[in-house]
Design a protein around this motif. Structure first.
Motif, PDB file in Angstrom:
ATOM      1  N   LYS A  83      24.826 -16.205 -41.318  1.00 60.97           N
ATOM      2  CA  LYS A  83      24.777 -16.427 -39.872  1.00 60.97           C
ATOM      3  C   LYS A  83      26.128 -16.961 -39.399  1.00 60.97           C
ATOM      4  O   LYS A  83      26.962 -17.364 -40.213  1.00 60.97           O
ATOM      5  N   ASP A  84      26.313 -16.960 -38.072  1.00 65.74           N
ATOM      6  CA  ASP A  84      27.575 -17.467 -37.533  1.00 65.74           C
ATOM      7  C   ASP A  84      27.552 -18.978 -37.483  1.00 65.74           C
ATOM      8  O   ASP A  84      26.500 -19.601 -37.359  1.00 65.74           O
ATOM      9  N   LEU A  85      28.740 -19.555 -37.575  1.00 65.16           N
ATOM     10  CA  LEU A  85      28.869 -21.012 -37.458  1.00 65.16           C
ATOM     11  C   LEU A  85      28.510 -21.418 -36.031  1.00 65.16           C
ATOM     12  O   LEU A  85      29.045 -20.882 -35.065  1.00 65.16           O
ATOM     13  N   HIS A  86      27.587 -22.352 -35.926  1.00 64.16           N
ATOM     14  CA  HIS A  86      27.193 -22.843 -34.600  1.00 64.16           C
ATOM     15  C   HIS A  86      28.269 -23.790 -34.074  1.00 64.16           C
ATOM     16  O   HIS A  86      28.944 -24.444 -34.851  1.00 64.16           O
ATOM     17  N   GLU A  87      28.405 -23.865 -32.774  1.00 66.21           N
ATOM     18  CA  GLU A  87      29.502 -24.692 -32.246  1.00 66.21           C
ATOM     19  C   GLU A  87      29.313 -26.188 -32.494  1.00 66.21           C
ATOM     20  O   GLU A  87      30.275 -26.949 -32.453  1.00 66.21           O
ATOM     21  N   ASP A  88      28.094 -26.619 -32.762  1.00 69.52           N
ATOM     22  CA  ASP A  88      27.862 -28.029 -33.070  1.00 69.52           C
ATOM     23  C   ASP A  88      28.152 -28.354 -34.527  1.00 69.52           C
ATOM     24  O   ASP A  88      28.203 -29.510 -34.919  1.00 69.52           O
ATOM     25  N   GLU A  89      28.264 -27.301 -35.328  1.00 73.26           N
ATOM     26  CA  GLU A  89      28.471 -27.525 -36.757  1.00 73.26           C
ATOM     27  C   GLU A  89      29.949 -27.781 -37.058  1.00 73.26           C
ATOM     28  O   GLU A  89      30.827 -27.187 -36.448  1.00 73.26           O
ATOM     29  N   LEU A  90      30.180 -28.664 -38.018  1.00 70.93           N
ATOM     30  CA  LEU A  90      31.534 -28.989 -38.430  1.00 70.93           C
ATOM     31  C   LEU A  90      31.779 -28.416 -39.813  1.00 70.93           C
ATOM     32  O   LEU A  90      30.866 -28.361 -40.630  1.00 70.93           O
ATOM     33  N   LEU A  91      33.016 -28.002 -40.061  1.00 68.72           N
ATOM     34  CA  LEU A  91      33.363 -27.603 -41.418  1.00 68.72           C
ATOM     35  C   LEU A  91      33.934 -28.832 -42.130  1.00 68.72           C
ATOM     36  O   LEU A  91      34.841 -29.489 -41.626  1.00 68.72           O
ATOM     37  N   VAL A  92      33.358 -29.144 -43.280  1.00 68.20           N
ATOM     38  CA  VAL A  92      33.707 -30.403 -43.944  1.00 68.20           C
ATOM     39  C   VAL A  92      35.153 -30.413 -44.415  1.00 68.20           C
ATOM     40  O   VAL A  92      35.896 -31.357 -44.168  1.00 68.20           O
ATOM     41  N   LYS A  93      35.553 -29.358 -45.094  1.00 66.40           N
ATOM     42  CA  LYS A  93      36.918 -29.354 -45.643  1.00 66.40           C
ATOM     43  C   LYS A  93      37.932 -29.288 -44.513  1.00 66.40           C
ATOM     44  O   LYS A  93      38.935 -29.977 -44.512  1.00 66.40           O
TER      45      LYS A  93
END
Lengths: 429, 414
Positions: A83-93
């Motif tokens: 699925k696509d990355l949601h705008e509320d989601e953060l990428l940890v690295k």
């Protein structure tokens, strides 16, 4: 098998770069990054970024097992499980690893050298949380080498995620929240000491971390120069909100020290009623009873019963500076008598006020010097003294601590242990 | 009515002035002055044309540093660590510690050499200078330190005086400055590479950005900061031109060859008079001392940013202990090593040159990548034209620096 709960901890440095295989044993990609949703105290992992250049993630529920060889998926891979990355989601690295950690003052402390993940396998699904930040040298070496350094003497220094505030912007620094909580639990006088120790440019930031009520109380405790310095640096909107919360006499003193333009601007922003009180107080010359007094006292009606008086106190006491003395006024605000809270509650509920009150009232005039006020209070052993004008109309009260502040203005050179304790406590769990 | 507005603008500009002028001027450090002197003595006015393209190259690269600092509020090391991770920044960090330690040693050598012209023993001049630069940064506030650095930048004009006293033929100077001049002679090419290859050093990029951040320059004032950079790069190149001119008009004319800046100052004495020589030597002292403070400062900023410790001249020792200990260590080590008898200065310089050469492409390419990152820079990313110029500059600088490194390791190659 279904009820077995497995759990553990691992560092993200060990997970990044691991190969991903699907149920058919086919290589899908490598762990490029983790997507998290930071909506609670601990951010939870929602998916895995598996390919370079692509913003697609594999949902965390697709993970079957994780071991040294790699990460294995439950099903055969196809595009529908991504699925696509949601705008509320953060990428940890990308957005959390290597970030700067700052304290409440914005001072730099350390960087995020590594991130600890806690995982829990319940039934068939993994739940992965970010549990702590590794800020130590051990984490740094682990990142460089790619495995846990075999140096026993090097301690692990972790900061639990509960001490971090959720970031507002992706590029923003990570902020420690630990200290903020502690501050609001401190006594306003202790917070005032911390404020006095900060550099002048750090003060507004610090004030901004407190809620308006706490800020107003703390500000009331610092010396006047510092108050002026802080209010001048805050934006007017915020400053006026704090001023409203302050006692009107303190607000008036403070505004009196500001430039004409600035104080007018702030008064305009304040609620009209509060502003009117403050404006009247500002009319009185310095060192007079008028300048010291506060108009917030409890006034009773001559014809009330004791019960009615208690009801009125219950409804209005929150705004009054002092409730131990209750003043009885007529329609033209002329002071008729006084009674203490003790006398009031000891009386029968139906007794009229006029029977309890004392008609002999000690008052000072608004033009009296503050030394005379002090003398009066000491002589008659009062907690507060009413201030009246020439016609006997009551204007306000002066409490004993208002007068004390005029003779003991500063509390300098007091050790502020709480502040030092807090600085020392940073970084330890 | 218009005058006060202009005065206000000038005052506002003066308040922004600092990072650009200072960083550019440190480019004329002991090593730079040596190179210019040798270039002037050996080739006369023939190298002067190099300084015009150098103005452009320096501007392009430093402007990007200022812009990144103003927009992000973070130092270059901050940004590199946050975007590319810990391994890369540690590599850069180790390299820069070594190269700037090497350079700091060379700066203190410059202090020693220049003071020997005034008959002051190095065992006095070096410790006293080290103490002075240490005291300045540790006890000073950012504002005060910056003011003193700006004064040091202004003192570079002693070279202009020295150049005028050397009485050059101005018409030739002017002509040579605007006429590109190539010679496929191995010595000429080596000199050219040496001249341009040292213009942009990695540490400068870290310093300028950290200084912009510590000064608190934001996007609003950034346009004026660009002017700061322009003033700096023009200033530094004028000074460089005058150093070349001073040596060309005297030493080259009389066929005297030199190897160091100290040689140049001594040789000026009989040819252009005591004053010219003393202005020259004083310029060298000022430049060395100035760089001996900035280099360790830049390295301390870099390490603290990379590891996330508090840093800044405005902080107290308690607030930023790591920063001040690093600074102290670098100053003490730099000054201490030069006082050891029989220290091999030339290999030290050579190796710092090599490390710089390896790091520079890395730093420039990452800068270009960072400044085009919309997440960081928003609307302040490079325009297409600027990118074209910046990439061209970067490629040329990388080629020249690589050649310089090769040439330093194998001197007989050409």
């Amino acid at each position: 098998m279904n009820n077995i709960i497995t759990q553990g901890e691992l560092f993200i440095s060990a997970l990044l770069g691991k190969k991903i295989f699907d149920a058919a044993g086919q290589k899908v990609g490598t762990v490029r990054d983790l997507a998290v949703l930071w909506d609670g105290v601990y951010p939870r992992v929602t998916g895995i970024k598996y390919a370079k250049g692509s913003q697609k993630i594999i949902g965390v529920s697709e993970i079957d097992t994780l071991d040294k060889k790699g990460l294995f998926l439950k099903n055969t891979f196809d595009k529908t499980m991504t699925k696509d990355l949601h705008e509320d989601e953060l990428l940890v690295k990308k957005w959390l690893l290597d970030k700067q950690i700052v304290d409440i003052k914005g001072s730099k402390l350390v960087r995020v050298n590594d991130i600890q993940l806690s995982w829990l396998k319940r039934k068939d699904t993994f739940e992965i949380m970010l549990s702590a930040v590794d800020v130590g040298v051990r984490g740094l070496i682990r990142r460089i080498l790619g495995y846990e350094p075999r140096i026993e003497r090097l301690p692990l220094s972790l900061v639990g995620w509960q001490y971090l505030e959720p970031i507002r912007a992706r590029t923003a620094n990570l902020k420690l929240s630990e200290a903020t909580d502690k501050f609001s639990k401190l006594h306003p006088a202790d917070i005032a000491e911390i404020i006095e120790e900060l550099d002048h440019y750090e003060r507004p930031d610090f004030i901004s971390t407190l809620d308006t009520q706490t800020a107003a109380e703390a500000l009331g405790e610092v010396d006047l120069d510092t108050q002026v310095n802080i209010i001048e640096q805050l934006d007017s909107e915020h400053a006026s909100r704090i001023l409203v919360e302050m006692a009107p006499d303190e607000a008036a003193d403070l505004l009196g020290e500001l430039g004409r333009e600035k104080s007018d601007e702030l008064l305009k922003l304040m609620e009209p009623e509060e502003a009117e009180d403050v404006r009247e107080l500002m009319e009185y010359p310095e060192h007079t009873a008028g300048a010291l007094m506060t108009p917030e006292f409890i006034a009773l009606d001559l014809n009330m019963t004791a019960q009615e008086a208690i009801d009125k106190i219950r409804a209005t006491a929150h705004a009054a500076e002092m409730i131990y003395y209750l003043y009885v006024l007529d329609e033209s605000e002329k002071l008729l008598g006084v009674l203490s809270l003790r006398e009031l509650i000891m009386a029968q509920p139906s007794t009229p006020i006029r029977e309890i009150m004392q008609e002999r009232v000690i008052t000072v005039l608004s033009g009296d010097d503050h030394r005379d006020v002090l003398e009066t209070i000491v002589k008659y052993d009062l907690i507060a003294v009413p201030v009246a004008d020439e016609k006997g109309r009551m204007l306000g009260i002066i409490t004993v601590d208002d007068v004390l502040n005029t003779i003991v203005p500063d509390r300098k050179n007091l050790e502020s242990f709480s502040y030092y304790m807090m600085r020392k406590a940073f970084g330890r769990r | 009515m218009r005058k006060p507005a202009i005065i206000k603008k000038v005052i506002f500009f003066l308040s922004i002035l600092g990072p650009g002028v200072i960083t550019a001027n440190v480019d004329n450090d002991a090593g730079g002055i040596t190179t210019y002197s040798v270039a002037g003595a050996t080739f006369g006015y023939q190298m002067l044309w190099v300084f015009l393209p150098m103005v452009l190259a320096l501007f392009v690269v430093q402007e990007m540093g200022v812009r990144m600092g103003a927009v992000t509020g973070k130092g270059l090391a901050d940004l590199i660590r946050e975007k590319y991770g810990v391994r890369l920044i540690l590599f850069a960090m180790l390299g820069l510690i070594l190269s700037s330690l090497g350079n700091t040693i060379a700066e203190f050598a410059g202090v020693a050499a220049s003071m020997e012209i005034f008959n002051i023993n190095r065992y006095i001049s070096v410790p006293v200078s080290a103490l002075a630069v240490w005291w300045l940064v540790v006890k000073g506030t950012y504002q005060r330190v910056e003011k003193i650095f700006l004064i040091a930048s202004a003192l570079y004009f002693s070279y202009v005086i020295s150049g005028i006293l050397a009485a050059p033929s101005w018409d030739v100077v002017l002509k040579e400055t605007v006429t590109p001049h190539f010679e496929f002679d191995s010595q000429y090419l080596a000199m050219l590479i040496g001249l341009v290859g040292t213009t942009i050093a990695p540490w400068m990029q870290f310093y300028i950005q950290s200084a912009v951040v510590e000064k608190g320059i934001t996007v609003k004032e950034y346009k004026l900061s660009r002017l700061d950079v322009i003033v700096g790069v023009i200033m530094v190149n004028i000074v460089a031109v005058f150093i070349v001119v001073a040596c060309a008009a005297t030493l080259h004319k009389n066929g005297i060859s030199i190897e160091t800046a100290k040689d140049a100052a001594s040789a000026l004495m009989p040819l252009a008079g005591r004053w010219a020589a003393e202005f020259f030597a004083f310029g060298l002292f000022n430049a060395s001392l100035f760089a001996a403070s900035i280099l360790p400062l830049s390295t301390a900023y870099l390490i603290c940013e990379a590891l996330g410790f508090e840093a800044g001249v405005d902080k107290t020792w308690e607030e930023a202990p790591v920063f001040y200990w690093l600074y102290t260590f670098l100053v003490v080590a730099g000054a201490g090593i030069i006082l050891l008898p029989g220290i091999p200065l030339i290999p030290i310089m050579l190796w710092s040159q090599v490390i710089n050469g390896v790091l520079l492409p890395l730093v420039l390419v990452f800068m270009l990548d960072l400044i085009n990152d919309r997440d960081l820079m928003g609307e302040h990313v490079n325009s297409r034209v600027f990118n074209l110029i910046a990439w061209t500059t970067t490629v040329i600088m990388i080629i020249l620096t690589t050649l310089l490194v090769i040439f330093s390791i194998f001197p007989g190659l050409f």
